[in-house]
Design a protein around this motif. Structure first.
Motif, PDB file in Angstrom:
ATOM      1  N   SER A  66       0.373  -1.221   0.451  1.00  0.00           N
ATOM      2  CA  SER A  66       0.178   0.311   0.019  1.00  0.00           C
ATOM      3  C   SER A  66       0.681   1.329  -0.044  1.00  0.00           C
ATOM      4  N   VAL A  67       0.469   1.819  -0.936  1.00  0.00           N
ATOM      5  CA  VAL A  67       1.301   3.576  -0.682  1.00  0.00           C
ATOM      6  C   VAL A  67       0.307   4.437  -0.313  1.00  0.00           C
ATOM      7  N   GLY A  68       0.685   5.193   0.693  1.00  0.00           N
ATOM      8  CA  GLY A  68      -0.702   6.239   1.542  1.00  0.00           C
ATOM      9  C   GLY A  68      -0.329   7.674   1.562  1.00  0.00           C
ATOM     10  N   LEU A  69      -1.021   8.636   0.311  1.00  0.00           N
ATOM     11  CA  LEU A  69      -1.133   9.875   0.078  1.00  0.00           C
ATOM     12  C   LEU A  69      -1.958  10.479   0.948  1.00  0.00           C
ATOM     13  N   LEU A  70      -0.985  11.398   1.551  1.00  0.00           N
ATOM     14  CA  LEU A  70      -1.732  12.314   2.282  1.00  0.00           C
ATOM     15  C   LEU A  70      -1.616  13.668   1.838  1.00  0.00           C
ATOM     16  N   LEU A  71      -1.950  13.781   1.177  1.00  0.00           N
ATOM     17  CA  LEU A  71      -1.949  15.001   0.180  1.00  0.00           C
ATOM     18  C   LEU A  71      -3.193  15.967  -0.451  1.00  0.00           C
ATOM     19  N   PRO A  72      -2.522  17.404   0.064  1.00  0.00           N
ATOM     20  CA  PRO A  72      -3.955  18.004  -1.020  1.00  0.00           C
ATOM     21  C   PRO A  72      -3.921  18.265  -2.969  1.00  0.00           C
ATOM     22  N   ASN A  73      -4.872  18.998  -3.139  1.00  0.00           N
ATOM     23  CA  ASN A  73      -4.492  18.713  -4.720  1.00  0.00           C
ATOM     24  C   ASN A  73      -3.162  19.428  -5.112  1.00  0.00           C
ATOM     25  N   ARG A  74      -2.577  18.227  -6.420  1.00  0.00           N
ATOM     26  CA  ARG A  74      -1.848  18.943  -6.544  1.00  0.00           C
ATOM     27  C   ARG A  74      -0.670  17.977  -7.893  1.00  0.00           C
ATOM     28  N   VAL A  75      -0.120  17.467  -8.824  1.00  0.00           N
ATOM     29  CA  VAL A  75      -0.321  16.768 -10.232  1.00  0.00           C
ATOM     30  C   VAL A  75       0.707  16.068  -8.988  1.00  0.00           C
ATOM     31  N   GLU A  76       1.088  15.964  -8.367  1.00  0.00           N
ATOM     32  CA  GLU A  76       1.973  14.745  -8.201  1.00  0.00           C
ATOM     33  C   GLU A  76       1.167  13.893  -7.253  1.00  0.00           C
ATOM     34  N   TYR A  77       0.289  14.927  -6.960  1.00  0.00           N
ATOM     35  CA  TYR A  77      -0.985  13.017  -6.027  1.00  0.00           C
ATOM     36  C   TYR A  77      -1.061  12.508  -7.644  1.00  0.00           C
ATOM     37  N   LEU A  78      -1.634  13.040  -8.896  1.00  0.00           N
ATOM     38  CA  LEU A  78      -1.864  11.979  -9.416  1.00  0.00           C
ATOM     39  C   LEU A  78      -1.018  10.768 -10.173  1.00  0.00           C
ATOM     40  N   GLU A  91      -3.211   2.316  -3.553  1.00  0.00           N
ATOM     41  CA  GLU A  91      -3.177   3.995  -3.410  1.00  0.00           C
ATOM     42  C   GLU A  91      -3.944   3.863  -2.469  1.00  0.00           C
ATOM     43  N   VAL A  92      -3.519   4.091  -0.774  1.00  0.00           N
ATOM     44  CA  VAL A  92      -4.883   4.200  -0.123  1.00  0.00           C
ATOM     45  C   VAL A  92      -4.555   5.715   0.272  1.00  0.00           C
ATOM     46  N   PRO A  93      -6.167   6.660  -0.616  1.00  0.00           N
ATOM     47  CA  PRO A  93      -5.494   8.262  -0.295  1.00  0.00           C
ATOM     48  C   PRO A  93      -6.274   8.450   1.309  1.00  0.00           C
ATOM     49  N   VAL A  94      -5.285   9.354   2.010  1.00  0.00           N
ATOM     50  CA  VAL A  94      -5.838   9.994   3.251  1.00  0.00           C
ATOM     51  C   VAL A  94      -6.002  11.148   3.541  1.00  0.00           C
ATOM     52  N   ASN A  95      -7.804  11.481   4.327  1.00  0.00           N
ATOM     53  CA  ASN A  95      -8.364  12.929   3.904  1.00  0.00           C
ATOM     54  C   ASN A  95      -6.715  14.157   4.686  1.00  0.00           C
ATOM     55  N   THR A  96      -6.538  14.694   4.101  1.00  0.00           N
ATOM     56  CA  THR A  96      -5.384  15.819   4.552  1.00  0.00           C
ATOM     57  C   THR A  96      -6.337  16.253   6.415  1.00  0.00           C
ATOM     58  N   ALA A  97      -7.344  16.045   6.694  1.00  0.00           N
ATOM     59  CA  ALA A  97      -7.979  16.456   7.228  1.00  0.00           C
ATOM     60  C   ALA A  97      -7.736  15.856   9.222  1.00  0.00           C
ATOM     61  N   TYR A  98      -7.575  14.665   8.707  1.00  0.00           N
ATOM     62  CA  TYR A  98      -6.707  13.390   9.669  1.00  0.00           C
ATOM     63  C   TYR A  98      -5.451  13.365  10.644  1.00  0.00           C
ATOM     64  N   LYS A  99      -5.806  13.333  11.971  1.00  0.00           N
ATOM     65  CA  LYS A  99      -4.810  13.768  12.900  1.00  0.00           C
ATOM     66  C   LYS A  99      -5.582  12.867  13.646  1.00  0.00           C
ATOM     67  N   GLY A 100      -4.059  13.006  14.877  1.00  0.00           N
ATOM     68  CA  GLY A 100      -4.046  11.262  15.865  1.00  0.00           C
ATOM     69  C   GLY A 100      -4.957  10.205  15.816  1.00  0.00           C
ATOM     70  N   GLN A 101      -5.610   9.384  16.095  1.00  0.00           N
ATOM     71  CA  GLN A 101      -6.090   8.637  15.743  1.00  0.00           C
ATOM     72  C   GLN A 101      -7.181   7.673  14.759  1.00  0.00           C
ATOM     73  N   GLY A 111      -2.858  -0.713   6.023  1.00  0.00           N
ATOM     74  CA  GLY A 111      -0.962  -1.667   6.234  1.00  0.00           C
ATOM     75  C   GLY A 111      -0.077  -0.320   5.224  1.00  0.00           C
ATOM     76  N   VAL A 112      -0.222   1.147   5.198  1.00  0.00           N
ATOM     77  CA  VAL A 112       0.769   1.232   4.326  1.00  0.00           C
ATOM     78  C   VAL A 112       1.966   1.451   4.568  1.00  0.00           C
ATOM     79  N   ARG A 113       2.972   1.072   3.676  1.00  0.00           N
ATOM     80  CA  ARG A 113       4.060   0.429   3.177  1.00  0.00           C
ATOM     81  C   ARG A 113       5.049   2.030   3.146  1.00  0.00           C
ATOM     82  N   ILE A 114       4.618   3.027   1.354  1.00  0.00           N
ATOM     83  CA  ILE A 114       4.891   4.018   0.856  1.00  0.00           C
ATOM     84  C   ILE A 114       3.984   5.852   2.055  1.00  0.00           C
ATOM     85  N   LEU A 115       4.460   5.992   2.579  1.00  0.00           N
ATOM     86  CA  LEU A 115       3.621   7.654   2.421  1.00  0.00           C
ATOM     87  C   LEU A 115       4.060   8.443   1.597  1.00  0.00           C
ATOM     88  N   VAL A 116       3.609   9.811   0.928  1.00  0.00           N
ATOM     89  CA  VAL A 116       3.994  10.135   0.217  1.00  0.00           C
ATOM     90  C   VAL A 116       2.901  11.787   0.379  1.00  0.00           C
TER      91      VAL A 116
END
Length: 538
Positions: A66-78, A91-101, A111-116
């Motif tokens: 799994s590759v987690g994407l913790l990003l706002p809208n930008r070309v690198e996301y795509l 791909e695991v899209p992660v809401n940028t509002a998430y924090k903590g738990q 199971g995210v292995r790489i986080l961008v």
């Protein structure tokens, strides 16, 4: 299986990576993406996707990771999304509002292995008490050095990632049933679940959206909705690429700038959450309201009292539809035979019915639960990641149960009534009442709590927190709001707070949320009226 990037026309309708490769072969010089005014052609996109794929594999990741994407809208996301797809990664899209738990659960459960991510968001990861054992690599965009980095993981810059791949290295074979994404649900009955998407599910969803919207290769499709949602990912981005059109990506929604961005991008279609339409309608009328190229808009919900004045003022045609994370969009109100107020007819790959409480098909006009079956393989979710029991629980009598109430008319059109689950929807975000209540109950003096929907001036929900306190306890509403703001993503923080001597309960002790919704806000404390607003991180 066919190797990704070959010229098989069939592959374009089977995998995300194959779709991009096929469009690049067909028209390499045609604009595919437009971000901040800069264009990326289909040929350039295809080359960049392979470069990212090789870089991701060079980190030691293997197909299925799994590759987690913790990003706002930008070309690198795509590029990261498509590069992961080409590498056989998920791909695991992660809401940028998430924090903590919430952030911890998003990374750990998938199971995210790489986080961008970006430097400004990396601190949220560094603040976690412990990192998931699967996370080995963090890729950070931009040149700014992050203030804090997570311990025990390798941190790479984006250029370093791209340079690490072997240009001559072979890429893995990817098939239609192979997973391409894990999308997180709203967690309506507990914690969010990871919905596993096969490649073909995303491609067929894009194809059917293009068909239903009548999209041609000459069009320009716009979204400013966050890319970590399917609405922006599939309903616009992949839909546009399937049609061979250009996709114009906005950073975020701004009512004051919206139509200027539409005009500047030469946009012919956009998608909107239901709450965006009344916000745009509330802007002062302008002589330029019809000074644009937009012809069609996909928006849900779009009730008649919003749809009709919006179309009249801005000169567009709104298409409403219905879908869920687990099954994609399965209903569209057809362009040529629309019934305003309906959520439409099934797509060509979808079978839908309305069933009564006994599991029998309901007669036209009779309310019941909307249920679904696919006509083809690999076009609905493969299951909830790591939760086979939860997956099976959604199936009954060989139908997938949506948990939503609706009815049909004599012509087979579907109509939505309400959600059976205790879910809320606010600013386009699905919210778990269970998760909100767990935070409310963690506040000193609160002995019982319920989070329910209350009408919003924007046409969706606001969150009302109804509380029962310890005997004789007084409540500082501002402090409670701050407590919720620290623990919850901004869109989940309740706006209204109401205290009752006793919450209404069933004989088995469960809170009667129907009673609370019917009672409404009463004299509830309003955070917005008090000048408070939830904290945003992006």
């Amino acid at each position: 299986m066919t190797r990704t990037g070959t010229r098989s026309e069939d592959l374009a309708t089977e995998t995300v990576s194959g779709l991009i490769a096929e469009r690049a072969r067909q028209h390499p010089e045609k604009p595919a993406l437009v971000v901040d005014g800069a264009e990326l052609t289909y040929g350039e996109l295809d080359v960049a996707v392979s470069e990212v794929a090789r870089g991701l594999l060079a980190t030691g990741a293997a197909p299925g990771d799994s590759v987690g994407l913790l990003l706002p809208n930008r070309v690198e996301y795509l590029l990261a999304w498509f590069g992961a797809a080409r590498a056989g990664l998920v791909e695991v899209p992660v809401n940028t509002a998430y924090k903590g738990q919430f952030l911890d659960h998003a990374l750990r459960s998938t199971g995210v292995r790489i986080l961008v991510t970006e430097p400004g968001l990396l601190g949220l990861v560094a603040d976690l008490p412990a990192l998931p054992h699967t996370l080995t690599t963090v890729v950070v965009l931009d040149d700014a050095a992050p203030a804090r980095t997570p311990p025990g993981v390798r941190v790479l810059g984006w250029p370093e990632l791209l340079a690490s791949g072997d240009p001559a290295g072979e890429l893995p074979e990817v098939g239609p049933a192979d997973p391409v994404a894990v999308m997180l649900t709203s967690g309506t009955t507990g914690r969010s679940k990871g919905v596993v998407y096969p490649n073909r599910m995303q491609v067929v969803a894009a194809k059917e959206c293009a068909q239903q919207m009548g999209t041609t290769a000459d069009e320009r499709l716009y979204t400013c909705l966050p890319l970590f949602h399917g609405a922006a990912q599939v309903n616009i981005t992949l839909h546009g690429l399937f049609a061979g059109a250009a996709v114009v990506l906005g950073r975020r929604f701004s009512a004051s700038r919206f139509w200027d961005e539409i005009r500047a991008g030469g946009v012919t279609q956009f998608n909107a959450l239901g709450s965006i339409l009344p916000v745009l309608l509330a802007q002062p009328p302008s002589g330029r309201d019809r000074d644009h190229r937009v012809e069609r808009v996909f928006a849900a919900p779009a009730p008649p009292q919003v749809l009709e004045p919006f179309e009249e003022r801005f000169g567009v045609h709104i298409v409403e539809g219905y879908g869920l994370t687990e099954i994609k969009n399965v209903l569209y109100n057809p362009l040529a035979a629309r019934k305003i107020g309906s959520i439409g007819l099934p797509t060509e790959s979808s079978i839908l019915e309305v069933h009564d409480e006994s599991g029998n098909r309901a007669a036209p006009g009779q309310a019941g639960e909307i249920v679904y079956r696919p006509r083809e393989a690999n076009i609905m979710f493969s299951g909830y990641r790591g939760e086979p029991e939860a997956t099976l629980a959604t199936m009954k009598d060989l139908w997938w149960h949506t948990g939503d109430l609706g009815y049909t008319d004599e012509d087979g059109y579907f109509y939505f009534i309400d959600r059976k689950k205790d879910a809320l929807r606010r600013r386009g975000e699905n919210i778990s009442s269970h998760e909100v209540e767990s935070v409310l109950l963690a506040y000193s003096g609160v002995v019982a709590a319920a989070a329910v929907a209350t009408p919003s001036e924007l046409g969706e929900d606001e969150v009302l927190a109804v509380l029962q306190l310890e005997s004789g306890r007084q409540l500082d509403f501002g402090d409670l709001f701050a407590h919720c703001d620290r623990a919850l993503p901004h869109f989940m923080v309740p706006r209204y707070y109401r205290v009752l001597d006793q919450l209404p309960v069933t004989p088995t002790g469960k809170v009667r949320k129907t009673d609370l919704r019917e009672q409404g806000r009463g004299e509830a404390w309003d955070a917005q009226a008090a000048g408070l607003a939830p904290t945003r991180h992006v």
